[in-house]
Design an enzyme around this catalytic site. Structure first.
Site, PDB file in Angstrom:
ATOM      1  N   PHE A 192      52.833  -2.036  86.854  1.00  0.00           N
ATOM      2  CA  PHE A 192      54.325  -1.168  86.722  1.00  0.00           C
ATOM      3  C   PHE A 192      54.082   0.416  87.082  1.00  0.00           C
ATOM      4  O   PHE A 192      53.927   0.424  85.308  1.00  0.00           O
ATOM      5  CB  PHE A 192      55.606  -1.652  86.197  1.00  0.00           C
ATOM      6  CG  PHE A 192      57.018  -0.779  86.254  1.00  0.00           C
ATOM      7  CD1 PHE A 192      57.401  -1.855  86.909  1.00  0.00           C
ATOM      8  CD2 PHE A 192      57.330   0.299  85.681  1.00  0.00           C
ATOM      9  CE1 PHE A 192      58.955  -1.216  87.731  1.00  0.00           C
ATOM     10  CE2 PHE A 192      58.217   0.597  85.636  1.00  0.00           C
ATOM     11  CZ  PHE A 192      59.472   0.041  86.648  1.00  0.00           C
ATOM     12  N   ASP A 218      48.348   5.724  83.565  1.00  0.00           N
ATOM     13  CA  ASP A 218      49.309   5.834  83.268  1.00  0.00           C
ATOM     14  C   ASP A 218      49.715   5.486  81.749  1.00  0.00           C
ATOM     15  O   ASP A 218      50.088   4.516  81.102  1.00  0.00           O
ATOM     16  CB  ASP A 218      49.847   4.816  84.284  1.00  0.00           C
ATOM     17  CG  ASP A 218      51.451   4.726  84.499  1.00  0.00           C
ATOM     18  OD1 ASP A 218      51.973   5.285  82.727  1.00  0.00           O
ATOM     19  OD2 ASP A 218      52.336   4.202  85.399  1.00  0.00           O
ATOM     20  N   LYS A 268      58.454   9.621  79.924  1.00  0.00           N
ATOM     21  CA  LYS A 268      59.143   8.259  78.792  1.00  0.00           C
ATOM     22  C   LYS A 268      59.489   9.593  77.439  1.00  0.00           C
ATOM     23  O   LYS A 268      60.201  10.105  77.460  1.00  0.00           O
ATOM     24  CB  LYS A 268      58.966   7.147  78.127  1.00  0.00           C
ATOM     25  CG  LYS A 268      58.978   6.183  79.500  1.00  0.00           C
ATOM     26  CD  LYS A 268      58.823   4.790  79.548  1.00  0.00           C
ATOM     27  CE  LYS A 268      59.214   4.175  80.475  1.00  0.00           C
ATOM     28  NZ  LYS A 268      58.503   3.262  81.482  1.00  0.00           N
TER      29      LYS A 268
HETATM   30  C1  LIG Z   1      58.726   3.630  83.228  1.00  0.00           C
HETATM   31  C2  LIG Z   1      57.273   3.188  83.598  1.00  0.00           C
HETATM   32  C3  LIG Z   1      57.064   4.092  84.878  1.00  0.00           C
HETATM   33  C4  LIG Z   1      58.462   4.324  85.806  1.00  0.00           C
HETATM   34  O1  LIG Z   1      58.657   5.664  84.560  1.00  0.00           O
HETATM   35  P1  LIG Z   1      60.294   5.895  84.996  1.00  0.00           P
HETATM   36  O2  LIG Z   1      60.559   7.332  84.909  1.00  0.00           O
HETATM   37  O3  LIG Z   1      61.343   4.798  84.636  1.00  0.00           O
HETATM   38  O4  LIG Z   1      59.719   6.820  86.940  1.00  0.00           O
HETATM   39  C5  LIG Z   1      55.958   4.212  85.025  1.00  0.00           C
HETATM   40  N1  LIG Z   1      54.720   3.450  84.662  1.00  0.00           N
HETATM   41  C6  LIG Z   1      54.979   3.005  83.434  1.00  0.00           C
HETATM   42  C7  LIG Z   1      53.405   2.612  82.775  1.00  0.00           C
HETATM   43  C8  LIG Z   1      56.230   3.150  82.938  1.00  0.00           C
HETATM   44  O5  LIG Z   1      56.505   2.053  82.461  1.00  0.00           O
END
Ligand SMILES: *Cc1c(COP(=O)(O)O)cnc(C)c1O
Length: 401
Positions: free
Chosen positions: A141, A226, A255
């Site tokens: 994700f 990520d 986040k």
């Molecule tokens: C939440 C998330 C994203 C995307 O972040 P948004 O601020 O919702 O666009 C990307 N990678 C990971 C691992 C995430 O948990």
């Protein structure tokens, strides 16, 4: 109708149904607790998918935001502002890297990484124009943009959004041999979550991430981590990769970087890699704005002391000890995770993840299900041990059936 029912009916009448929230309408929040419009209190064991690592209404973050609101909130990058240099310098230092490119949402950081890796591939590595490939993992994700969902393996996230962006190769998560086999001279990057959050808090096999580091180094490929959900304290370290002693070529952060106050994301890497950009080649109106920088600077200051990481590690050990006892019974089939982060697979006979979440809500605990009968737990790192134990008591009650 109750206040709650009225609010939900009105939201459903006037908003797109791209979410299916639990039937609770939050009015206020503090620390690890939220209060709904009827005065009921709930323990927040989701923490905005880790955007709220430092808790709701964190005094230091609110004060930093308020002070900056009174000074200047937005300049655009057409001009310099007096919080920008500190933000970039201190974030780079926290990451042990050199250069920062600020954006707003996580998905934008991922998009920025894709652009950076491709440009680096053409300008530095010498990949023939239009041939760059990025390898990702099944079950990933990385966000919701059209390019990012192009390499999702989740039909819900991907269906009906084509034509899809080409240039991505998907390999099984945790399988080093498959990654090795997928690499060619045109591979510019491997993009991975060190722990797959949305997939159910999947921790890869020991040695996998170190193996990815070794392989990418040998093949002159960028290792893009990520850490948008796994980073900034959640697992008991600043970065989840630290558990494996691995340093990537690029961190993607989001986040918690905005402290649950404003959206702040960033790509952090070497001067050589982020040096591929020239003025006008990439950007964002709100990226790196003064308000975002002021809040993120306070986040960085809190992380620099290590106290939140230590707390996540200690409470995380306790959480996993308690969940490990549950996993011995017949209600829980598996528990995964690290630090204050857990994915719990519930025996299907006890209900779907959604049904378990609703039962927990009735007992004053808020969690989010993911994929079938899995629920995940990721409380604010400021939660007290007593509150965490109380939340676990409620879980045990619900699992009793
Ligand atoms: C939440 C998330 C994203 C995307 O972040 P948004 O601020 O919702 O666009 C990307 N990678 C990971 C691992 C995430 O948990």
């Amino acid at each position: 109708m109750t206040t709650t029912e009225t609010a939900i009916a009105s939201a459903e009448a006037h908003s797109a149904h791209n979410y299916h929230p639990l039937p609770v309408v939050v009015a206020t929040a503090e620390g690890a607790w939220m209060t709904d419009v009827e005065g009921r209190r709930y323990l927040d064991l989701l923490a905005g998918y880790s955007a709220l690592n430092f808790g709701h209404g964190n005094r230091r973050l609110i004060d930093a935001a308020r002070a900056q609101l009174e000074r200047v909130t937005l300049t655009s990058r057409a001009f310099h502002h007096d919080r920008f240099a500190d933000f970039c310098t201190q974030l780079a230092e926290l990451c042990g890297m050199e250069t920062v490119l600020p954006m707003n949402t996580g998905a934008e950081a991922v998009e920025t990484a894709v652009k950076t890796a491709r440009k680096w591939g053409y300008r530095v590595k010498g990949v023939p124009d239009g041939m760059a490939k990025i390898i990702v993992a099944a079950g990933n994700f990385h966000g919701r943009t059209t390019t990012v969902v192009s390499f999702s393996t989740d039909p819900e996230a991907r269906a009906d959004y084509g034509p899809y962006t080409p240039g991505f190769e998907i390999v099984p998560y945790g399988d080093l041999a498959a990654l090795d086999a997928a690499m060619t001279g045109n591979t510019v990057a491997v993009l991975l979550e060190p722990i797959q959050g949305e997939a159910g808090v999947l921790v890869p096999p020991p040695g996998y991430l170190a193996g990815v580091r070794e392989l990418t180094r040998r093949r002159n490929v960028l290792f893009v981590a990520d850490e948008i959900q796994s980073g900034l304290g959640r697992t008991g370290r600043t970065f989840a990769l630290e558990h494996e002693g691995v340093v990537p070529d690029m961190y993607l952060l989001g986040k918690a970087l905005g402290g649950g106050v404003v959206p702040v994301s960033a790509v952090v890497s070497s001067a050589a890699v982020l040096g591929v950009f020239r003025p006008g080649e990439h950007g964002s109106t709100f990226g790196g704005n003064p308000l975002a920088c002021a809040v993120a600077l306070e986040v960085i200051a809190m992380l620099r002391t290590g106290e939140f990481q230590e707390r996540a590690a200690e409470l995380g050990d306790h959480l996993h000890r308690e969940l490990g006892l549950l996993a011995g019974g017949d209600a829980v089939t598996a528990v995964r995770g690290r630090g204050l982060w857990a994915g719990i697979d519930i025996a299907p006979r006890l209900g779907t993840g959604r049904e378990i979440s609703e039962k927990l809500m009735d007992r004053g605990v808020l969690v989010k299900d993911t994929h079938g009968s899995t629920i995940r737990i990721a409380p604010p790192l400021v939660i007290s041990k007593e509150d965490l134990d109380w939340g676990l008591d409620q879980l045990r009650e619900v699992l009793r059936g």
